[in-house]
Design an enzyme around this catalytic site. Sequence first.
Site, short mmCIF file in Angstrom:
data_model
loop_
_atom_site.label_atom_id
_atom_site.label_comp_id
_atom_site.label_asym_id
_atom_site.label_seq_id
_atom_site.Cartn_x
_atom_site.Cartn_y
_atom_site.Cartn_z
N HIS A 124 0.85 -1.20 0.00
CA HIS A 124 0.00 0.00 0.00
C HIS A 124 0.88 1.24 0.00
O HIS A 124 0.66 2.16 -0.78
CB HIS A 124 -0.93 0.00 1.21
CG HIS A 124 -1.95 1.11 1.17
ND1 HIS A 124 -2.98 1.23 2.08
CD2 HIS A 124 -2.09 2.18 0.34
CE1 HIS A 124 -3.71 2.30 1.80
NE2 HIS A 124 -3.17 2.90 0.76
N GLU A 142 1.12 8.01 -3.95
CA GLU A 142 1.95 7.60 -2.82
C GLU A 142 3.24 8.43 -2.77
O GLU A 142 3.70 8.81 -1.69
CB GLU A 142 2.27 6.11 -2.90
CG GLU A 142 1.08 5.21 -2.65
CD GLU A 142 0.48 5.39 -1.26
OE1 GLU A 142 1.25 5.40 -0.28
OE2 GLU A 142 -0.75 5.55 -1.17
N HIS A 181 3.44 10.86 0.38
CA HIS A 181 4.32 10.29 1.40
C HIS A 181 5.80 10.34 1.03
O HIS A 181 6.65 10.70 1.85
CB HIS A 181 3.92 8.84 1.67
CG HIS A 181 2.51 8.68 2.13
ND1 HIS A 181 2.08 9.08 3.37
CD2 HIS A 181 1.41 8.18 1.50
CE1 HIS A 181 0.78 8.82 3.51
NE2 HIS A 181 0.35 8.28 2.38
#
Length: 240
Positions: free
Chosen positions: A60, A114, A118
């Site tokens: 993930h 992502e 992040h």
Amino acid sequence: MRSIQLVLVKLVIFQCIMLLHAQDFDFFYFAQQWNPASCDSKIKCCYPTNGKPAQDFGIHGLWPNYNNGSFPKSCNKNARYDETQISDLISSMQKNWPTLSCPSNNGTRFWSHEWKKHGTCSLSMLDMHSYFQAALALKEKVNLLQFLNNAGIKPDGGFYSYEAMKEAIEKGIGHTVGVECNIDLFGNRQLFEVYVCVDKCGSEIIDCPIVPESKRCKESIEFAVFESESLLDEKSAYSL
């Protein structure tokens, strides 16, 4: 000359301050989700354009976090997702980091999200290529399915003790983890996501400074399997 030296000193100090600020996180959560549970829920699921993913855990994300449970996000608005920088990793990402969002796509949107949300918060430690490479290396090291199989816990659509599943994973890893469940269309709680804690370099597994809350899990949880294509279509229609 003295003024030039003073400017250079101030520049070095500024760069150091910026570097320390960029490193302002304490550890990573490495999150893997059980692919069948991503589809066996009320959330609409579509297989990626490169084919149905394996009945396995998929990445993930690799998420910078603070020891108090909060986390930085979207740390560099100017950082672009440039797939040419990770062209050598794409085939492995398609296998180990599949997208299950709809409409069916090749994963670029997922990986870009992502990275921007992040990955940009770890730029002082990992550039774009190193960030995705670190996540793939962790996936190979943290073989969650094998740890569960070693304890006789197999993905068969059956129900297992939540504590037994968590203990099997922690035994295999040698460190604490966080486990999250979701709910299928019939109201069953099922294993969904596992959080492993990793040092700031994105390489060494550590005990979690703070363990994520075991959301939605109960004493007994389902280890879901991929259902037939017809059932998947019915669930997709149900979720619209």
